[in-house]
Design an enzyme around this catalytic site. Structure first.
Site, PDB file in Angstrom:
ATOM      1  N   ILE A   1       7.906  -1.162   7.976  1.00 55.16           N
ATOM      2  CA  ILE A   1       8.814  -0.393   7.128  1.00 55.16           C
ATOM      3  C   ILE A   1       9.091   0.911   7.871  1.00 55.16           C
ATOM      4  O   ILE A   1       8.171   1.523   8.429  1.00 55.16           O
ATOM      5  CB  ILE A   1       8.197  -0.128   5.736  1.00 55.16           C
ATOM      6  N   SER A   2      10.348   1.323   7.907  1.00 52.04           N
ATOM      7  CA  SER A   2      10.693   2.554   8.637  1.00 52.04           C
ATOM      8  C   SER A   2      10.108   3.777   7.937  1.00 52.04           C
ATOM      9  O   SER A   2       9.909   3.788   6.722  1.00 52.04           O
ATOM     10  CB  SER A   2      12.212   2.711   8.707  1.00 52.04           C
ATOM     11  N   LYS A   3       9.852   4.816   8.738  1.00 43.35           N
ATOM     12  CA  LYS A   3       9.397   6.095   8.175  1.00 43.35           C
ATOM     13  C   LYS A   3      10.438   6.644   7.212  1.00 43.35           C
ATOM     14  O   LYS A   3      11.640   6.550   7.493  1.00 43.35           O
ATOM     15  CB  LYS A   3       9.276   7.137   9.300  1.00 43.35           C
TER      16      LYS A   3
END
Ligand code: SAH
Length: 264
Positions: free
Chosen positions: A112-114
């Site tokens: 999951i992206s930051k």
């Protein structure tokens, strides 16, 4: 920060509270389009705290204030991020880290992206377009978090994922949010998604050497493409001009998982 047992997915709320300050936006709880406008503004629609404390609006508010302090973030994006519970997109064992600025594993070698990366990318997109996009294509649904944020700022979002198990995970994660303007597709996003074309914006969460031709082909003239490209990766923006011309600019360094072809 977290003590006790993290919340179980099965107990996640069907409805989420509108944040105190957020204006209604398409597709997210609290907007007229979801029908949630009838809910009293301060109604407690979340279950009682279940132990990890991650279901608290205050935790999300704090994350958004940290993102705002970075500067340059679009207010509509921050409002959407106030209303998307990121912990619902993570394994219970990782939920306690949901509101820190971390990329976290979601299985199948993907992440999951930051939050700061999601906020920056969506903000660049809105600012480059200069208006709320009517239709966006996201390449790389993953667990579905960014798709939910985009659904809060765009009229309609198509999000495509090549790994079936992640496509199904995203479907489960997103069910409780009831976003009628978000469509999840299983397929090779290198071919774009003709079903929703032309798009105002195409945004990729996976990094390639170059942008596949289909992405520009499926953009409307004036539309924006945003993708991590090259080696080393740079988040790169492109505007489709008339006559097959493209204007492109480099936004910032990036570290995304690779764009791959085929469907698993
Ligand atoms: N959008 C996610 C990030 C997911 S990571 C978030 O909210 O955090 C990037 C995703 O891109 C991975 O799930 C990966 O499987 C997917 N991906 C890579 N190549 C792809 C392709 N050609 N088509 C569709 N998805 C792709």
């Amino acid at each position: 920060m977290a003590t006790g047992t993290p919340p179980k997915r099965a107990s996640f709320p069907a409805r989420l509270p509108a944040s105190g300050s957020a204006a209604a936006a398409p597709g997210l709880p609290g907007s007229a389009r979801t029908g949630a406008a009838a809910t009293p503004r301060h109604a407690a629609v979340l279950p009682q705290p279940s132990g990890a404390g991650m279901d608290s609006q205050a935790v999300r508010n704090a994350m958004v204030e940290r993102l705002r302090a970075l500067g340059g973030m679009d207010p509509a994006v921050l409002n959407a991020m106030l209303r998307v519970p990121r912990h619902l997109f993570l394994e219970p064992g990782l939920a306690a880290q949901a509101y820190l600025d971390n990329a976290l594993p979601i299985g199948h070698g993907q992440t999951i992206s930051k939050p700061s990366v999601v906020a920056r990318a969506a903000s660049v997109l809105l600012q480059a377009l200069g208006e709320r996009p009517a239709r966006v294509l996201e390449i790389g649904t993953g667990c579905g978090y960014q798709a939910a944020v985009l659904a809060g700022v765009a009229g309609e979002v198509y999000s495509i994922e090549r790994i079936r198990a992640l496509h199904e995970l995203a479907r489960r994660n997103l069910r409780a949010l009831r976003l009628p303007n978000l469509r999840l597709l299983l397929g090779d996003g290198m071919l774009g998604a003709p079903a929703g074309a032309p798009y105002d914006a195409v945004i990729s969460a996976a990094a390639g050497e170059q942008a596949p031709p289909a992405w520009l082909e499926q953009l409307r003239p004036g539309g924006i493409l945003l993708a991590p490209l090259g080696q080393p990766q740079r988040l790169t923006a492109m505007r489709k001009l008339g006559g097959g011309r493209v204007e492109s600019w480099s936004v910032e360094d990036a570290r995304f998982v690779p764009l791959k072809s085929g469907v698993l």
